[in-house]
Write an enzyme that holds these catalytic residues in place. Structure first.
Site, PDB file in Angstrom:
ATOM      1  N   TYR A 150      62.977  52.564  52.269  1.00 47.57           N
ATOM      2  CA  TYR A 150      63.017  52.338  53.711  1.00 47.57           C
ATOM      3  C   TYR A 150      61.866  51.481  54.242  1.00 47.57           C
ATOM      4  O   TYR A 150      61.849  51.163  55.429  1.00 47.57           O
ATOM      5  CB  TYR A 150      63.021  53.681  54.456  1.00 47.57           C
ATOM      6  CG  TYR A 150      61.852  54.587  54.128  1.00 47.57           C
ATOM      7  CD1 TYR A 150      60.632  54.474  54.797  1.00 47.57           C
ATOM      8  CD2 TYR A 150      61.962  55.571  53.142  1.00 47.57           C
ATOM      9  CE1 TYR A 150      59.566  55.291  54.488  1.00 47.57           C
ATOM     10  CE2 TYR A 150      60.890  56.397  52.831  1.00 47.57           C
ATOM     11  CZ  TYR A 150      59.701  56.257  53.510  1.00 47.57           C
ATOM     12  OH  TYR A 150      58.633  57.076  53.199  1.00 47.57           O
TER      13      TYR A 150
ATOM     14  N   HIS B 283      55.467  59.279  51.709  1.00 43.87           N
ATOM     15  CA  HIS B 283      55.380  60.396  52.659  1.00 43.87           C
ATOM     16  C   HIS B 283      54.824  61.634  51.973  1.00 43.87           C
ATOM     17  O   HIS B 283      54.031  62.376  52.545  1.00 43.87           O
ATOM     18  CB  HIS B 283      56.768  60.690  53.232  1.00 43.87           C
ATOM     19  CG  HIS B 283      56.837  61.951  54.017  1.00 43.87           C
ATOM     20  ND1 HIS B 283      56.292  62.085  55.282  1.00 43.87           N
ATOM     21  CD2 HIS B 283      57.386  63.164  53.724  1.00 43.87           C
ATOM     22  CE1 HIS B 283      56.506  63.307  55.730  1.00 43.87           C
ATOM     23  NE2 HIS B 283      57.156  63.982  54.805  1.00 43.87           N
TER      24      HIS B 283
ATOM     25  N   ARG C 144      50.305  54.851  56.666  1.00 43.65           N
ATOM     26  CA  ARG C 144      50.074  55.574  55.406  1.00 43.65           C
ATOM     27  C   ARG C 144      50.443  54.645  54.262  1.00 43.65           C
ATOM     28  O   ARG C 144      51.564  54.146  54.180  1.00 43.65           O
ATOM     29  CB  ARG C 144      50.866  56.888  55.360  1.00 43.65           C
ATOM     30  CG  ARG C 144      52.368  56.773  55.474  1.00 43.65           C
ATOM     31  CD  ARG C 144      53.056  58.097  55.140  1.00 43.65           C
ATOM     32  NE  ARG C 144      54.471  58.079  55.485  1.00 43.65           N
ATOM     33  CZ  ARG C 144      55.423  57.558  54.720  1.00 43.65           C
ATOM     34  NH1 ARG C 144      55.107  56.997  53.578  1.00 43.65           N
ATOM     35  NH2 ARG C 144      56.683  57.595  55.114  1.00 43.65           N
TER      36      ARG C 144
END
Length: 364
Positions: free
Chosen positions: A273, A264, A260
């Site tokens: 992250y 998110h 992706r």
């Protein structure tokens, strides 16, 4: 497909790929490709899907949606899943699968109703043979197995395809669904969109398996892994899995390796992250650009056809934008009216708290 000498339940050692990142074919792919008309249909659907995704992301930033989990980078998975099914089959999507839902024919505004914070999914699941988008991880997997099993008992040729993320494979519902489907030979295809992260948890912190596709063998389910950014390979692998299910041969587990590109969700900061350099490396593997490069190289896509696909996608995005902004926002109080008959003290307290906060916000 598994090579010579490999157990028939095991996936290929490397993800199935037909089209390289530059649009050229891999060795032996020419004889296994879906036909040109099907690939063109996939291309047009992916162009529309990406523009829909961009528009929905913008609407979330403008406050028109409560949240939106982008599918940018995963369009090949979403469109291939929708195209692999017939109208009388069932799709079981997650919250990230708005592109797949819209590709089933659902009105884009209805597709995004859930993302506005309404109490219902926005569309008629029975009419579209598309279950409500599941926010809890993997809970739709047993539902898909149940629908498939019921269809098999009735002698109907229905296939259920369930979309799940890599994070969902760590949930008990996923494993229970695999076991039931295998034992009862339920006509279900499990498509794992492995984008490498369960929100911020990397795959290596979730599973020690060589790939998630290997999880099928423990349940007696044949599995495959495929390049999730190669629409041609995805269509071929999913077509075979759906055909197996429809022929009464039981479930198949497919893992699509993808990524992706966006956060998110609209409430996420992936820089906390993810390595930006890794994200940038996936730009060259863009599923839409890859399919377009192949189609142009094969003489199947002209400038005029590409421009027409973009025009249609833009018109649909403009229509979505206009109608969603114009429509009435959901009434927050409805959240409490359809939870249980007669209500409860806790729901009454929560409703009163929301009403008070709403009045306070309006008074500012």
């Amino acid at each position: 497909m598994p090579g010579p000498g490999r157990h028939p339940l095991l996936p290929s050692e490397r993800p199935v790929r037909f089209v390289e990142a530059d649009g050229t074919l891999t060795d032996g792919a020419a004889d296994r490709l879906p036909d040109g008309a099907r690939l063109l249909a996939a291309y047009r659907a992916m162009v529309a899907g990406r523009r829909f995704d961009q528009q929905a992301t913008a609407l979330a930033k403008q406050g028109q949606l409560a949240v939106y989990p982008s599918a940018h980078g995963q369009e090949a998975c979403q469109i291939a899943a929708a195209l692999a099914l017939r109208e009388d089959d069932w799709l079981f999507p997650t919250y990230r699968d708005c592109v797949a839902v819209a590709a089933r024919g659902v009105d884009p505004v209805e597709t995004l109703t859930l993302m506005r914070g309404d109490w219902h999914c926005g569309y008629d699941p029975v009419r579209w043979r598309t279950a409500p988008q599941a926010t809890p991880l993997a809970t739709q997997a047993p539902h898909a197995v149940g629908v498939g099993h019921a269809a098999r008992l009735r002698g109907e040729p229905t296939v259920a395809l369930v979309l799940i993320g890599d994070g969902a494979t760590s949930e008990g519902d996923f494993h229970e669904a695999l076991n039931f489907a295998a034992v009862f030979r339920s006509p279900v295809v499990f498509l794992i969109q492995n984008n490498g992260f369960a929100i911020s948890v990397p795959l290596e912190r979730q599973s020690a398996a060589p790939s998630l596709a290997y999880k099928g063998i423990g349940y007696g389910i044949p599995s495959e892994q495929v390049d999730g950014n190669d629409a041609a390979a995805l269509l071929a692998v999913l077509d075979r899995a759906v055909a197996r299910a429809r022929a009464g041969e039981g479930p198949t587990l497919v893992e699509a390796h993808t990524y992706r590109m966006d956060p998110h969700s609209s409430a996420d900061d992936p820089s906390r992250y993810r390595d930006p350099a890794v994200t940038e490396s996936w730009v060259a593997r863009d599923p839409l650009a890859r399919l377009e490069a192949y189609l142009r190289g094969a003489g199947l896509l002209s400038d005029a056809e590409a421009a027409d696909a973009a025009r249609v996608a833009e018109e649909r995005a403009a229509d979505l934008r206009e109608r969603l902004v114009r429509s009435a926002p959901p009434e927050a109080g409805e959240l409490f009216r359809h939870v249980r008959s007669g209500g409860s003290a806790q729901l009454t307290e929560q409703a009163a708290l929301l009403a008070a906060e709403t009045v306070l916000e309006e008074g500012r």
